[in-house]
Scaffold this active site. Structure first.
Site, PDB file in Angstrom:
ATOM      1  N   CYS A 268       0.828  -1.206   0.000  1.00  0.00           N
ATOM      2  CA  CYS A 268       0.000   0.000   0.000  1.00  0.00           C
ATOM      3  C   CYS A 268       0.863   1.258   0.000  1.00  0.00           C
ATOM      4  O   CYS A 268       1.754   1.409   0.845  1.00  0.00           O
ATOM      5  CB  CYS A 268      -0.903   0.016   1.230  1.00  0.00           C
ATOM      6  SG  CYS A 268      -1.675   1.624   1.482  1.00  0.00           S
ATOM      7  N   VAL A 269       0.576   2.150  -0.910  1.00  0.00           N
ATOM      8  CA  VAL A 269       1.418   3.344  -1.061  1.00  0.00           C
ATOM      9  C   VAL A 269       1.330   4.268   0.149  1.00  0.00           C
ATOM     10  O   VAL A 269       2.353   4.781   0.626  1.00  0.00           O
ATOM     11  CB  VAL A 269       1.070   4.098  -2.372  1.00  0.00           C
ATOM     12  CG1 VAL A 269      -0.367   4.573  -2.403  1.00  0.00           C
ATOM     13  CG2 VAL A 269       2.008   5.277  -2.577  1.00  0.00           C
TER      14      VAL A 269
END
Lengths: 130, 136
Positions: free
Chosen positions: A78-79
């Protein structure tokens, strides 16, 4: 069956990554389709290539990378969670002006939408964490 | 995934501060709202503190993200369930919670409460009726 996996905890600190790894291997052995493995919260730390665990212990990050190569797994970090914790690929380094990258081969950084999409497209989403 | 709509249930079980789970769960809910799925939120255990009103994090230096819950109604996230047992155990009532509301388009945009207090039996039914359960 189409299965996606979410891992919410970091390596070594917590067993969730180990359990997820064993689950994914067993599912693949049984012929199931692993749509995506999504790393969230401290789980993003499973995707650093700079860890050097003791020789006599398992290498959690390398193990995921190897499994990904063997089975062409989609390992997504997840960024938003990665930015908080300093997991960086080339694109993120450029965007945020960082002087290095540390992402492990086989992982890639993408958005939370990948988690929702995986949940929609899979028969089961299995979450590993507290 | 074209056209497929699943029942998503986000289960929030942890206190809002102390760990990052509550904040990052809310981020998933907000992103997920763009996917046109049927979304429900459940607050239970210490998770009920996440939507307690009058949160003040000044002394801790942590970010007070509780105002963001007020935006859920605008994201069409208006099915918010709260465990009665968990409230009781902590000496809380619905009056202690933020008044989370939405505008009902089927009722001339009347403002309605998104919150429903539920028993353990109702929580069981909620989970049984969900395609995807994400626990934070």
């Amino acid at each position: 069956m189409k299965i996606s996996v979410q891992i919410n905890e970091g390596p070594y600190q917590h067993q969730s990554s180990d359990s997820a790894y064993n689950f994914v291997k067993a599912a693949l052995d049984k012929g199931h389709d692993i749509v995506r493995v999504f790393f969230y919260h401290d789980g993003v730390n499973n995707g650093t290539r700079l860890a050097s665990p003791p020789q006599d212990d398992r290498n959690v990050q390398q193990r995921w990378s190897d499994l990904s190569k063997e089975h062409n797994l989609d390992l997504v970090i997840c960024v938003a969670a990665a930015q908080r914790r300093g997991i960086v690929d080339d694109g993120e380094a450029e965007r945020n002006g960082k002087d290095a990258t540390n992402i492990m081969d086989g992982f890639h950084i993408s958005g939370l939408g990948q988690l929702i999409e995986a949940a929609v497209e899979s028969d089961r989403l299995v979450v590993f964490g507290d | 995934m074209a056209g497929e709509i699943k029942q998503f249930l986000y289960v929030n079980r942890k206190a809002p501060y102390g760990t990052v789970y509550a904040l990052e769960s809310l981020e998933v809910v907000l992103i997920g709202a763009a996917f046109d799925q049927d979304v429900r939120l459940l607050f239970m255990d210490d998770g009920v503190f996440q939507i307690k009103k009058d949160q003040n994090t000044e002394a801790s230096g942590l970010k007070n993200f509780s105002p963001t819950y007020n935006a859920l109604g605008d994201y069409d996230v208006n099915k918010i369930y709260v465990s009665k047992e968990s409230l009781d155990e902590r000496g809380l009532t619905q009056d202690d919670l933020m008044p989370l509301v939405y505008e009902d388009e089927d009722d001339d945009w009347a403002e309605k409460s998104s919150i429903k207090i539920v028993s353990a039996d109702e929580i069981r039914d909620l989970m049984e009726g969900s395609d995807v359960v994400l626990s934070f």
